[in-house]
Design a protein around this motif. Structure first.
Motif, PDB file in Angstrom:
ATOM      1  N   LYS A   1      -4.846   1.534  -1.154  1.00 30.34           N
ATOM      2  CA  LYS A   1      -4.901   0.148  -0.959  1.00 30.34           C
ATOM      3  C   LYS A   1      -4.655  -0.493  -1.816  1.00 30.34           C
ATOM      4  CE  LYS A   1      -5.494  -1.492   2.795  1.00 30.34           C
ATOM      5  NZ  LYS A   1      -4.725  -1.769   3.723  1.00 30.34           N
TER       6      LYS A   1
ATOM      7  N   GLY B   1      -3.149  -4.398   7.454  1.00 33.33           N
ATOM      8  CA  GLY B   1      -3.490  -3.387   8.623  1.00 33.33           C
ATOM      9  C   GLY B   1      -2.287  -3.192   9.416  1.00 33.33           C
TER      10      GLY B   1
ATOM     11  N   ASN C   1      -9.884   1.445  12.570  1.00 33.26           N
ATOM     12  CA  ASN C   1      -8.693   1.374  11.523  1.00 33.26           C
ATOM     13  C   ASN C   1      -7.392   1.335  12.445  1.00 33.26           C
ATOM     14  OD1 ASN C   1      -6.507   2.001   9.662  1.00 33.26           O
ATOM     15  ND2 ASN C   1      -8.325   2.124   8.290  1.00 33.26           N
TER      16      ASN C   1
ATOM     17  N   ASP D   1       0.667  -1.111   0.004  1.00 34.26           N
ATOM     18  CA  ASP D   1       0.114  -0.010  -0.012  1.00 34.26           C
ATOM     19  C   ASP D   1       0.698   1.126   0.020  1.00 34.26           C
ATOM     20  OD1 ASP D   1      -2.398  -1.577   2.487  1.00 34.26           O
ATOM     21  OD2 ASP D   1      -2.202  -1.910   0.192  1.00 34.26           O
TER      22      ASP D   1
ATOM     23  N   CYS E   1     -13.163  -1.139   6.856  1.00 32.19           N
ATOM     24  CA  CYS E   1     -13.991  -0.746   8.229  1.00 32.19           C
ATOM     25  C   CYS E   1     -13.764   0.820   8.308  1.00 32.19           C
ATOM     26  CB  CYS E   1     -12.910  -1.320   9.230  1.00 32.19           C
ATOM     27  SG  CYS E   1     -11.297  -0.472   9.326  1.00 32.19           S
TER      28      CYS E   1
ATOM     29  N   GLU F   1      -7.484  -7.370   2.292  1.00 27.05           N
ATOM     30  CA  GLU F   1      -7.944  -7.696   3.529  1.00 27.05           C
ATOM     31  C   GLU F   1      -8.089  -8.844   4.101  1.00 27.05           C
ATOM     32  OE1 GLU F   1     -10.838  -4.630   4.866  1.00 27.05           O
ATOM     33  OE2 GLU F   1      -9.431  -2.984   4.626  1.00 27.05           O
TER      34      GLU F   1
ATOM     35  N   GLY G   1      -9.378   6.297   2.304  1.00 26.88           N
ATOM     36  CA  GLY G   1      -8.566   4.865   1.636  1.00 26.88           C
ATOM     37  C   GLY G   1      -9.714   3.966   1.573  1.00 26.88           C
ATOM     38  N   ASN G   2      -9.597   2.970   0.401  1.00 29.89           N
ATOM     39  CA  ASN G   2     -10.631   1.819   0.201  1.00 29.89           C
ATOM     40  C   ASN G   2     -10.249   0.819   1.471  1.00 29.89           C
ATOM     41  OD1 ASN G   2     -12.369   0.274  -0.617  1.00 29.89           O
ATOM     42  ND2 ASN G   2     -11.018  -0.608  -2.406  1.00 29.89           N
ATOM     43  N   PHE G   3     -10.821   1.191   2.675  1.00 26.77           N
ATOM     44  CA  PHE G   3     -10.738   0.321   3.717  1.00 26.77           C
ATOM     45  C   PHE G   3     -12.016  -0.567   3.927  1.00 26.77           C
ATOM     46  CE2 PHE G   3      -6.809   2.036   5.054  1.00 26.77           C
ATOM     47  CZ  PHE G   3      -6.847   3.289   4.936  1.00 26.77           C
TER      48      PHE G   3
ATOM     49  N   ASN H   1       0.388  -1.166   7.682  1.00 29.09           N
ATOM     50  CA  ASN H   1      -0.175   0.495   7.666  1.00 29.09           C
ATOM     51  C   ASN H   1      -0.069   1.212   8.809  1.00 29.09           C
ATOM     52  OD1 ASN H   1      -3.381   0.117   5.393  1.00 29.09           O
ATOM     53  ND2 ASN H   1      -1.181  -0.179   5.039  1.00 29.09           N
TER      54      ASN H   1
ATOM     55  N   THR I   1     -13.096   4.396  10.151  1.00 29.17           N
ATOM     56  CA  THR I   1     -11.974   5.260  10.860  1.00 29.17           C
ATOM     57  C   THR I   1     -11.653   4.673  12.024  1.00 29.17           C
ATOM     58  OG1 THR I   1     -12.169   7.083   9.355  1.00 29.17           O
ATOM     59  CG2 THR I   1     -10.752   7.121  11.294  1.00 29.17           C
TER      60      THR I   1
END
Ligand SMILES: C[C@@](CO)(OP(=O)(O)O)[C@H](O)COP(=O)(O)OP(=O)(O)OC[C@H]1O[C@@H](n2ccc(N)nc2=O)[C@H](O)[C@@H]1O
Ligand SMILES: Nc1ncnc2c1ncn2[C@@H]1O[C@H](COP(=O)(O)OP(=O)(O)O)[C@@H](O)[C@H]1O
Length: 257
Positions: free
Chosen positions: A92, A103, A63, A38, A58, A96, A54-56, A106, A60
Motif C-alpha cells: 500500500k 480501495g 476490504n 499500490d 480495515c 486511505e 497489506g497495511n490496510f 485495488n 479483511t
C-alpha cells in the motif's frame, strides 16, 4: 509471483447531476496518477482460507479486495480453488480516505488479475457490472484508461484521449468521510449541473478545464468538505485542486519548468 500496479486517480472536475436513491449522479473526469500506485501480488502458498496481507485500515472482511473475491468465486469454482494455493499481498502506497480511489483501484486490479489467472473469460463490461456492486469508483479502474469521462454514479465510463498528465498530489492528514461530505452537499449546497454544460466539459482537455475553473467550481464536493473539515482551507493554493471527496489536493505539472 504475479504482480500488477494499482494506480490512484484524481477527479479533474466533479459535478453533481442529480439524485439516485441515497446516491448522487455525477459527471466527472477521472485521471490515473502514474506516479502513485499500490502493488497487488498473488504469491503461491497453501492457504486454509482467503489470505490478504497489506497495511490496510480495515479488517479483511471489509476490504474491497475481499468483496471482489466473494463476487468472483460465485462465478467460478476455479477462483476459490486458486486462493487455496495463493495469498494476496498488497504493498500500500495510496493513502486511505484521500479521494484517490485506493480501495476501488485495488478491487479492480484484483478482478483483472483473477480474470487472467483463472481464465474466467469475462469482458471489461462483464467486470464493470460486478465492479459497480463494490463501489462507485471501481468501474473506472476496470477499464484501465488514463483519462475518462465518468457519469451515472460512476458506472458509465468513456475513454478520453489526451496526453499522459504529470500529476502532483498532496494529502493532508485529514480523513475525509465520503458519505458525510455527500450528505453535507445534499443538505447545504445542493444544485444540479446541466447536462449540456457537462457535455461541454467532456470535450475539453483536463488542463483547459482547470484553467477555466476555481477549486470550488471544478469540484462540487469541495465546499461541503470544507464546511466539515475547516482545516482544508490552509492547503488552498493557486493551481491546486481538490480530488473526489478529499482530502487530497493535486496540480498538473505538464509544461511547467
Ligand atoms: C467521491 C468519489 C468521486 O470519485 O470518490 P472518492 O472521494 O471516494 O475518491 C466517488 O464518487 C466515491 O465513490 P466510493 O468511494 O466508491 O463511494 P462509496 O464508498 O460507494 O459511497 C460512500 C457513500 O458516499 C455517498 N455517495 C458515493 C458516491 C456517489 N456517487 N454518491 C453518493 O452519495 C453515499 O452516501 C455512499 O454511501
Ligand atoms: N484495499 C483497500 N485499500 C484502501 N482502503 C480500503 C481497502 N478496502 C477497504 N478500504 C476502506 O475504504 C475506505 C477508504 O477508501 P479509499 O478508496 O482508500 O479512499 P477514498 O475513497 O477516499 O479514495 C477506508 O474505510 C478503508 O478502510
Amino acid at each position: 509471483m504475479l504482480t500488477k500496479k494499482s494506480y490512484a486517480k484524481v477527479n479533474i472536475f466533479l459535478k453533481i447531476m442529480g439524485k439516485r436513491d441515497n446516491y448522487h449522479e455525477l459527471s466527472s473526469r477521472f485521471v490515473r496518477v502514474h506516479s502513485l500506485f499500490d502493488i497487488v501480488s498473488f504469491k503461491k502458498e497453501s492457504c486454509t482460507e482467503f489470505t490478504l496481507e497489506g497495511n490496510f485500515g480495515c479488517e479483511t472482511k471489509k476490504n474491497t479486495i475481499y468483496k471482489a473475491y466473494l463476487l468472483l468465486k460465485d462465478i467460478s469454482a476455479k477462483v476459490e480453488e486458486y486462493f487455496k494455493n495463493h495469498k494476496v499481498i498488497v504493498d500500500k502506497k495510496i493513502p486511505e480516505f484521500a479521494g484517490l480511489g485506493g480501495g476501488s483501484s485495488n478491487a479492480a486490479t484484483f478482478m483483472l488479475m483473477v480474470n487472467e489467472e483463472c481464465n474466467l473469460g469475462l469482458s471489461k463490461d462483464d467486470l464493470c457490472e460486478i465492479a459497480v456492486k463494490i463501489g462507485a469508483d471501481v468501474p473506472f479502474f476496470v477499464y484501465e484508461y488514463d483519462s475518462a469521462n465518468v457519469s451515472g454514479i460512476g458506472e458509465k465510463i468513456e475513454k478520453f484521449e489526451e496526453e499522459i498528465l504529470d500529476i502532483e498530489v498532496v494529502t493532508p492528514a485529514i480523513m475525509c468521510n465520503t458519505g458525510e461530505i455527500f450528505s453535507a452537499f445534499r443538505d447545504k449546497f445542493y444544485s444540479e449541473f446541466k447536462e449540456c454544460e457537462a457535455i461541454k466539459l467532456y470535450k475539453l482537455k483536463s488542463t483547459e478545464i482547470l484553467k477555466e475553473h476555481s477549486i470550488s467550481e471544478a469540484n462540487d464536493l469541495y465546499k461541503p468538505a470544507k464546511s466539515i473539515y475547516k482545516e482544508l482551507e490552509k492547503y488552498e493554493k493557486k493551481d491546486w485542486f481538490f480530488s473526489g471527496s478529499g482530502s487530497s489536493f493535486f496540480r498538473i505539472n505538464n509544461g511547467k519548468k
